[in-house]
Write an enzyme that holds these catalytic residues in place. Sequence first.
Site, PDB file in Angstrom:
ATOM      1  N   LYS A 224       0.735  -1.284   0.015  1.00 15.49           N
ATOM      2  CA  LYS A 224       0.064   0.098  -0.075  1.00 15.49           C
ATOM      3  C   LYS A 224       0.834   1.266  -0.056  1.00 15.49           C
ATOM      4  O   LYS A 224       2.050   1.374   0.776  1.00 15.49           O
ATOM      5  CB  LYS A 224      -0.820   0.080   1.402  1.00 15.49           C
TER       6      LYS A 224
ATOM      7  N   SER B 238      -9.005   2.426   2.777  1.00 24.22           N
ATOM      8  CA  SER B 238      -8.196   3.058   1.767  1.00 24.22           C
ATOM      9  C   SER B 238      -7.231   2.149   1.168  1.00 24.22           C
ATOM     10  O   SER B 238      -6.565   2.565   0.309  1.00 24.22           O
ATOM     11  CB  SER B 238      -7.565   3.874   2.562  1.00 24.22           C
TER      12      SER B 238
ATOM     13  N   SER C 141     -10.175  -0.103   6.839  1.00 26.10           N
ATOM     14  CA  SER C 141      -9.478  -0.029   5.775  1.00 26.10           C
ATOM     15  C   SER C 141      -8.782  -1.011   5.022  1.00 26.10           C
ATOM     16  O   SER C 141      -8.224  -1.113   3.953  1.00 26.10           O
ATOM     17  CB  SER C 141      -8.537   1.209   5.836  1.00 26.10           C
TER      18      SER C 141
END
Length: 457
Positions: A79, A154, A178
Amino acid sequence: MDLAFSSAIELAAAIAGRKISAVEALNAYLAQIDRHNEAVNAVVILDREGALERARQADAAQARGDTLGPLHGVPFTLKDAHETAGMKTTVGFPPFADYMAGQDSPVVARLKAAGGVLMAKTNVATMLGDWQSDNPLFGRTGNPWDLSRTAGGSSGGAAAAVATGMTPFEVGTDMQDSVRLPAAFCGVYGLKPTEHRVSLAGAFPNPGGAPRSVRLMSCPGPLARSAEDLALIYRIIAGPDGADTDLPPMPIETMPKLQLKSLRIAFAGAFPGFPAATEISAALEKLAAQLASAGARVEDATLPKLDLHDDLSEGGKLIGMMLEAAQPELPEQPTPVSQWFAALARRDRSILAWERFFESCDALLCPVAMTTAFAHCKPGSSLKVDGRDESYWMLPAHGAVFNYSGHPAVAFPCGQDSNGLPIGLQLVGKHWSEAKLLGIAAAIAPLTGGFRRPPAY
């Protein structure tokens, strides 16, 4: 082997057994990225040459007879939030567009020390602030099952990359569902460990070297296509690391092999006052019935006597206080420290109530989110759930409750809805019970079918 959809465990074994080389494994994933990423937009920062060099070094080390780590030669993505030496970390925020950390975060360093070959970063919501992965630097990520819908956020790029075979595993961060929400939307597995189980040091870019403000409710966690891979990555990244002083020296247990008949499962098709699509609740109740038929002790959950809406509100206040502390230049009057301690005392009551709840069961089975993947939209837009307009901000409520309480949770795929979209559920347990939760998720997989490959990939 179908390398792009092999597990991290299988890839590591194949490389160690000299059935494939690290370079061959990497090339399979680079080819998958080249083939599909333009449409999905999961991978946003690709270090092709650097990854190839690292893979060659892994093969050379093996040829010398060096000791191999558990991920030796296995490629992976991260990420776009974790600080990485030699690669940009932007969180989709234009002022951070060229930021490059001087060193790897502890999570990244551990994955590399285990032999992993970092090849790319994946897309996020701007500053990790939404449940859709869209930002001014890289645009939006589509859901592999329907590109007109969101992959979640996210950690949406992470979940989409795992689902499409662009990476065998990922590590996201979870402050309000998330990791789990994108895992559910894309049909993969995701683990939110217990708060303070995995280092938060370097889990967000910090160009100015400011004091770390996010110290509660957030935790890095892996995404993968099986519970077994989650367990592998979790054991590598968890535990004290000399950087994040909030991490206690708790033992990191190995995932047990569990029999369904030994389990005590409480279930809730939805929490009181929290919206949940009928198809999600129905899938959950069907699984509960299957578990009971397999011999597990299954019962309707008698939830703690808590105002869960108030828990969500209090969690939002805590996040606001942490963000305020990170921006001392704001003109508003800072929150008095007495209010901070009062907020922590309020949170303690919820933590202890959930800990008492988990004394009578091994896990709570409940939804991850109020709906399956929805069409791309402006953040804050109302969302349809069974034809009703529901608040966008209630989307992650079932997951965010356990960010507030700090409890570990595993998201796992459980079939599809009438639109062919993945349904994701979660198992939640007492603090520090990650290994058991992963064992339960693995034991349940034959009932749910586990990960299903999206049709176009």
